[in-house]
Design an enzyme around this catalytic site. Structure first.
Site, PDB file in Angstrom:
ATOM      1  N   HIS A 113       0.821  -1.207   0.000  1.00 16.39           N
ATOM      2  CA  HIS A 113       0.000   0.000   0.000  1.00 16.39           C
ATOM      3  C   HIS A 113       0.860   1.264   0.000  1.00 16.39           C
ATOM      4  CE1 HIS A 113      -3.070   2.705   2.218  1.00 16.39           C
ATOM      5  NE2 HIS A 113      -3.457   2.590   0.967  1.00 16.39           N
TER       6      HIS A 113
ATOM      7  N   GLU B 233       0.958  -0.402  -4.802  1.00 21.60           N
ATOM      8  CA  GLU B 233      -0.127   0.547  -5.049  1.00 21.60           C
ATOM      9  C   GLU B 233       0.395   1.926  -4.704  1.00 21.60           C
ATOM     10  OE1 GLU B 233      -3.559   3.063  -3.502  1.00 21.60           O
ATOM     11  OE2 GLU B 233      -1.709   2.391  -2.532  1.00 21.60           O
TER      12      GLU B 233
ATOM     13  N   ASP C  75      -0.685   6.490  -5.241  1.00 21.82           N
ATOM     14  CA  ASP C  75      -1.674   7.490  -5.659  1.00 21.82           C
ATOM     15  C   ASP C  75      -1.075   8.432  -6.692  1.00 21.82           C
ATOM     16  OD1 ASP C  75      -3.746   6.812  -3.579  1.00 21.82           O
ATOM     17  OD2 ASP C  75      -2.081   7.343  -2.268  1.00 21.82           O
TER      18      ASP C  75
ATOM     19  N   HIS D  44      -1.121  11.678  -2.132  1.00 18.60           N
ATOM     20  CA  HIS D  44      -2.429  11.256  -1.645  1.00 18.60           C
ATOM     21  C   HIS D  44      -3.329  12.429  -1.296  1.00 18.60           C
ATOM     22  CE1 HIS D  44      -5.395   9.963   1.378  1.00 18.60           C
ATOM     23  NE2 HIS D  44      -5.405   8.814   0.723  1.00 18.60           N
TER      24      HIS D  44
ATOM     25  N   GLU E  14      -3.649   4.326  -8.280  1.00 19.80           N
ATOM     26  CA  GLU E  14      -4.926   4.908  -7.902  1.00 19.80           C
ATOM     27  C   GLU E  14      -5.002   6.347  -8.388  1.00 19.80           C
ATOM     28  OE1 GLU E  14      -7.711   6.218  -4.133  1.00 19.80           O
ATOM     29  OE2 GLU E  14      -6.126   4.726  -3.795  1.00 19.80           O
TER      30      GLU E  14
END
Length: 244
Positions: free
Chosen positions: A10, A37, A39, A52, A112
């Site tokens: 993450h 993952e 952002d 983020h 993301e």
């Protein structure tokens, strides 16, 4: 159908490194992870960076909207000192630099789409277009913003997409079909065996986030989720599902 890695780090380095940084990606790699993952946010000047929060102040000092910064300003900022003095001076990476690192080291990416409010469509289209230039199968887009995912689909229909949700909504089949999504990413604590079975029976993948306890990961494995995203790279290793 899920064809991607099953254990995903993450925000790059989870709890072991500052989020959304190359240091985080290096940490995931050092712990044997094969998937990360992170952002991706668009700035008003068109640059794409790993970030983020839509405003400065938590991971990067300052005030105001991140979108009003330039990529050069963020690259010169300190995105690591908030986490630990050992990471002081770690810059905010561009998406291009992060993707290049991942490709060079064989890290699969879940990018993301994290738009600043009001920039959903612009961000979705820009991130998708950038991902369209990457090798097929190297990246999966995801977002809570359906507007961003619609724009991503229009800009680069061949780049796969997943819808991020908290609890699984009752109308998930229609929403996934409308977005042309390949997977549903849902909050782990709110997922049930019945929901997982239904989503998979419909031909979609299921990812659970953010799973930070080994016992919870084993329960999710037992209800047949396809993948989990974790902050605890030290507790849930890249081969967790395979090793039991």
């Amino acid at each position: 159908m899920w064809t991607y890695p099953r254990i995903i780090a993450h925000r790059g380095g989870g709890t072991l490194a500052p989020e959304n940084t190359l240091a985080g990606l290096r940490g995931a790699l050092a712990h044997g992870f094969r998937a990360v993952e992170f952002d991706v946010m668009a700035l008003r000047d068109g640059a794409l960076v790993l970030m983020h929060d839509p405003v400065l102040g938590r991971t990067v000092a300052g005030t105001g909207s991140v979108a009003d910064c330039t990529a050069a300003q963020l690259a010169a900022a300190d995105a690591g000192a908030w986490f630990s003095p050992a990471f002081a001076g770690e810059p905010v990476p561009s998406f291009a630099d992060a993707a290049a690192f991942c490709l060079r080291h064989g890290l699969w990416m879940n990018a993301e789409i994290k738009p600043v409010p009001g920039m959903e469509a612009i961000t979705g289209a820009a991130v998708a277009a950038a991902c369209a230039a990457l090798p097929s199968g190297s990246v999966l887009l995801s977002s809570f913003s359906e507007a961003a995912l619609r724009a991503a689909r229009q800009a680069a229909p061949r780049v796969p997409r997943a819808l991020l949700v908290g609890a699984v909504p009752a109308d998930w089949p229609a929403r996934l079909q409308t977005l042309g999504a390949v997977a549903l990413h849902a909050q782990a604590a709110l997922l049930t065996r019945t929901q997982v079975a239904a989503v998979k029976a419909a031909g979609f993948g299921v990812l659970a986030y953010t799973v930070n306890q080994a016992a919870a990961a084993r329960l999710l494995c037992a209800i047949d989720v396809d993948a989990i995203c974790t902050d605890r790279l030290d507790l849930i290793n890249a081969d967790f599902f395979e090793s039991g």
